[in-house]
Structures are given as C-alpha cells and as structure tokens.
Design a protein around this motif. Structure first.
Motif, PDB file in Angstrom:
ATOM      1  N   ILE A  84      12.157 -11.296   5.144  1.00 35.04           N
ATOM      2  CA  ILE A  84      12.723 -10.774   3.893  1.00 35.04           C
ATOM      3  C   ILE A  84      11.733 -10.967   2.748  1.00 35.04           C
ATOM      4  CG2 ILE A  84      14.520 -11.172   2.158  1.00 35.04           C
ATOM      5  CD1 ILE A  84      16.406 -11.765   4.594  1.00 35.04           C
ATOM      6  N   GLU A  85      11.095 -12.110   2.719  1.00 31.48           N
ATOM      7  CA  GLU A  85      10.119 -12.424   1.665  1.00 31.48           C
ATOM      8  C   GLU A  85       8.964 -11.421   1.650  1.00 31.48           C
ATOM      9  OE1 GLU A  85       8.350 -14.846  -1.393  1.00 31.48           O
ATOM     10  OE2 GLU A  85      10.343 -14.922  -0.542  1.00 31.48           O
ATOM     11  N   VAL A  86       8.359 -11.166   2.803  1.00 31.32           N
ATOM     12  CA  VAL A  86       7.189 -10.272   2.817  1.00 31.32           C
ATOM     13  C   VAL A  86       7.573  -8.811   2.627  1.00 31.32           C
ATOM     14  CG1 VAL A  86       5.778 -11.854   4.180  1.00 31.32           C
ATOM     15  CG2 VAL A  86       7.030 -10.039   5.350  1.00 31.32           C
ATOM     16  N   LEU A  87       8.817  -8.464   2.938  1.00 28.53           N
ATOM     17  CA  LEU A  87       9.250  -7.086   2.752  1.00 28.53           C
ATOM     18  C   LEU A  87       9.707  -6.787   1.326  1.00 28.53           C
ATOM     19  CD1 LEU A  87      11.211  -6.277   6.013  1.00 28.53           C
ATOM     20  CD2 LEU A  87       9.112  -5.181   5.202  1.00 28.53           C
ATOM     21  N   SER A  88      10.156  -7.792   0.609  1.00 26.52           N
ATOM     22  CA  SER A  88      10.733  -7.500  -0.705  1.00 26.52           C
ATOM     23  C   SER A  88      10.020  -8.208  -1.845  1.00 26.52           C
ATOM     24  CB  SER A  88      12.215  -7.847  -0.708  1.00 26.52           C
ATOM     25  OG  SER A  88      12.398  -9.223  -0.442  1.00 26.52           O
ATOM     26  N   GLU A  90       7.345 -10.206  -2.199  1.00 23.37           N
ATOM     27  CA  GLU A  90       5.900 -10.079  -2.335  1.00 23.37           C
ATOM     28  C   GLU A  90       5.481  -8.656  -2.695  1.00 23.37           C
ATOM     29  OE1 GLU A  90       3.432 -11.815   0.628  1.00 23.37           O
ATOM     30  OE2 GLU A  90       4.435 -13.744   0.503  1.00 23.37           O
ATOM     31  N   ARG A  91       6.174  -7.656  -2.153  1.00 20.15           N
ATOM     32  CA  ARG A  91       5.854  -6.274  -2.517  1.00 20.15           C
ATOM     33  C   ARG A  91       6.157  -6.028  -3.987  1.00 20.15           C
ATOM     34  NH1 ARG A  91       6.584  -1.651   1.633  1.00 20.15           N
ATOM     35  NH2 ARG A  91       6.034  -0.693  -0.318  1.00 20.15           N
ATOM     36  N   ASP A  92       7.250  -6.617  -4.480  1.00 19.17           N
ATOM     37  CA  ASP A  92       7.582  -6.482  -5.895  1.00 19.17           C
ATOM     38  C   ASP A  92       6.507  -7.116  -6.778  1.00 19.17           C
ATOM     39  OD1 ASP A  92       9.866  -5.076  -5.287  1.00 19.17           O
ATOM     40  OD2 ASP A  92      11.212  -6.785  -5.536  1.00 19.17           O
ATOM     41  N   ILE A  93       5.951  -8.243  -6.332  1.00 16.47           N
ATOM     42  CA  ILE A  93       4.862  -8.884  -7.072  1.00 16.47           C
ATOM     43  C   ILE A  93       3.685  -7.914  -7.190  1.00 16.47           C
ATOM     44  CG2 ILE A  93       3.112 -10.715  -6.984  1.00 16.47           C
ATOM     45  CD1 ILE A  93       5.276 -12.476  -5.622  1.00 16.47           C
ATOM     46  N   GLY A  94       3.364  -7.231  -6.111  1.00 15.24           N
ATOM     47  CA  GLY A  94       2.271  -6.260  -6.127  1.00 15.24           C
ATOM     48  C   GLY A  94       2.533  -5.107  -7.072  1.00 15.24           C
ATOM     49  N   LYS A  95       3.772  -4.621  -7.082  1.00 14.46           N
ATOM     50  CA  LYS A  95       4.133  -3.533  -7.992  1.00 14.46           C
ATOM     51  C   LYS A  95       4.006  -3.980  -9.449  1.00 14.46           C
ATOM     52  CE  LYS A  95       7.261  -1.278  -4.761  1.00 14.46           C
ATOM     53  NZ  LYS A  95       8.658  -0.993  -4.446  1.00 14.46           N
ATOM     54  N   HIS A  96       4.424  -5.211  -9.737  1.00 13.02           N
ATOM     55  CA  HIS A  96       4.290  -5.733 -11.098  1.00 13.02           C
ATOM     56  C   HIS A  96       2.817  -5.867 -11.475  1.00 13.02           C
ATOM     57  CE1 HIS A  96       8.544  -7.009 -10.572  1.00 13.02           C
ATOM     58  NE2 HIS A  96       8.585  -6.654 -11.842  1.00 13.02           N
ATOM     59  N   ALA A  97       2.014  -6.365 -10.565  1.00 12.21           N
ATOM     60  CA  ALA A  97       0.581  -6.522 -10.838  1.00 12.21           C
ATOM     61  C   ALA A  97      -0.060  -5.163 -11.123  1.00 12.21           C
ATOM     62  CB  ALA A  97      -0.104  -7.196  -9.652  1.00 12.21           C
ATOM     63  N   GLU A  98       0.318  -4.162 -10.352  1.00 14.62           N
ATOM     64  CA  GLU A  98      -0.217  -2.815 -10.553  1.00 14.62           C
ATOM     65  C   GLU A  98       0.138  -2.292 -11.948  1.00 14.62           C
ATOM     66  OE1 GLU A  98       0.757   1.534  -8.689  1.00 14.62           O
ATOM     67  OE2 GLU A  98       0.709  -0.166  -7.301  1.00 14.62           O
ATOM     68  N   ARG A  99       1.364  -2.490 -12.352  1.00  9.25           N
ATOM     69  CA  ARG A  99       1.804  -2.017 -13.668  1.00  9.25           C
ATOM     70  C   ARG A  99       1.126  -2.791 -14.807  1.00  9.25           C
ATOM     71  NH1 ARG A  99       7.286  -1.548 -10.875  1.00  9.25           N
ATOM     72  NH2 ARG A  99       7.303   0.654 -10.323  1.00  9.25           N
ATOM     73  N   ILE A 100       0.964  -4.084 -14.615  1.00  7.85           N
ATOM     74  CA  ILE A 100       0.276  -4.897 -15.635  1.00  7.85           C
ATOM     75  C   ILE A 100      -1.177  -4.439 -15.763  1.00  7.85           C
ATOM     76  CG2 ILE A 100      -0.587  -7.218 -16.158  1.00  7.85           C
ATOM     77  CD1 ILE A 100       2.099  -8.252 -14.897  1.00  7.85           C
ATOM     78  N   ASP A 101      -1.841  -4.191 -14.620  1.00  6.42           N
ATOM     79  CA  ASP A 101      -3.222  -3.702 -14.651  1.00  6.42           C
ATOM     80  C   ASP A 101      -3.319  -2.366 -15.393  1.00  6.42           C
ATOM     81  OD1 ASP A 101      -4.271  -5.889 -13.373  1.00  6.42           O
ATOM     82  OD2 ASP A 101      -4.368  -4.935 -11.393  1.00  6.42           O
ATOM     83  N   THR A 123       4.530  -3.553   4.604  1.00 11.72           N
ATOM     84  CA  THR A 123       5.410  -2.422   4.867  1.00 11.72           C
ATOM     85  C   THR A 123       6.267  -2.762   6.086  1.00 11.72           C
ATOM     86  OG1 THR A 123       3.861  -1.356   6.375  1.00 11.72           O
ATOM     87  CG2 THR A 123       3.656  -0.807   4.007  1.00 11.72           C
ATOM     88  N   VAL A 124       7.283  -1.954   6.319  1.00 15.47           N
ATOM     89  CA  VAL A 124       8.140  -2.159   7.494  1.00 15.47           C
ATOM     90  C   VAL A 124       7.301  -2.047   8.773  1.00 15.47           C
ATOM     91  CG1 VAL A 124      10.097  -1.233   8.791  1.00 15.47           C
ATOM     92  CG2 VAL A 124      10.234  -1.407   6.302  1.00 15.47           C
TER      93      VAL A 124
END
Length: 144
Positions: A84-88, A90-101, A123-124
């Motif tokens: 659950i952690e790697v699917l949700s 951590e992916r959200d952390i990446g999306k936030h990092a992308e938006r901050i960048d 990914t799944v």
C-alpha cells in the motif's frame, strides 16, 4: 550467529530477492537510457518493485519454512503495509515533488533550489512483477 543468519532460508530469500530486483531495475533503466547506468542499482523506484519482492520473499519463505505461524501473520501484515505504501503514499510524494519543481521553475527560483527527486513509489505493474519475483525466489530458496 552469522552462520545461523546466512543459513536461514527466510533471510536468504529476502536478500536474494532484493539483489535480483535491484539488478533487474539496473538493466531496465540501462535499456531505457540506451547506455549502461550502474548507479541505477541503487534506485528506489522503477521496475520491478524491490520493496515488494523482498517483503513477499520474506513472507513466502516464512510460510514455506514454518507454515502458518505468528511470524507469518506478522509478515502478511507488513506485506500489505509495504505494498500500500509504495502504491500510494510514495507515488503521492513524487507528484508533490514534481509540482514543487514546476512551481520553482515558474517563479524562476532554480538558482536557489536544487530539483527534488520526482521518481517515488511504484506502478501496479512494478508491484506485480516484484510480487512474482519474491514468490519465485522464496520457492527456489526453499527447494520447492
């Protein structure tokens, strides 16, 4: 003590699953980049999910070695948590990092901030491949 550790099929399964997953990840990233990328061996995200491969190898090996025990039930719980952690999360952390960048670039602040790591989580398909890898490694290590 070390002899016991390195003769323990549960431990061996986890280590082998992690090493194989990271090696495969390095190969996949090298193919994607059309050049050898050895540092990709240390990559946390990508195909396959080493997180999933390791926890499933540990869980499966515990079942194959001991059957349904308290340890197996604990590993099942940790397996669900890790997946659950790697699917949700951590992916959200990446999306936030992308938006901050993107925001930093838009505000022309790139001289003050180093880009954040945007590739987090799995990914799944990466998790499924890691799951299968973990099962295969545990099965082979335990002689089935």
């Amino acid at each position: 003590m070390l002899a016991e550790l390195f003769s323990n099929n549960i431990f061996i399964s986890g280590v082998i699953a992690g090493l194989v997953a990271q090696f495969l990840k390095m190969v996949v990233i090298s193919i994607e980049n059309k050049r050898f990328v050895p540092i990709a061996f240390l990559e946390l995200a990508g195909m396959p999910s080493a997180h999933t491969a390791v926890i499933i190898a540990l869980t499966s090996s515990t079942y194959l070695s001991e059957g349904i025990t308290t340890s197996f039930i604990v590993f099942i719980s940790f397996s669900l948590y890790v997946i659950i952690e790697v699917l949700s999360v951590e992916r959200d952390i990446g999306k936030h990092a992308e938006r901050i960048d993107r925001l930093i670039k838009m505000l022309k602040l790139t001289q003050y901030y180093k880009p954040l790591r945007e590739r987090w989580g799995h990914t799944v398909a990466e998790v499924i491949f890691g799951f299968i890898l973990g099962l295969v490694v545990a099965t082979l290590v335990n002689g089935y």
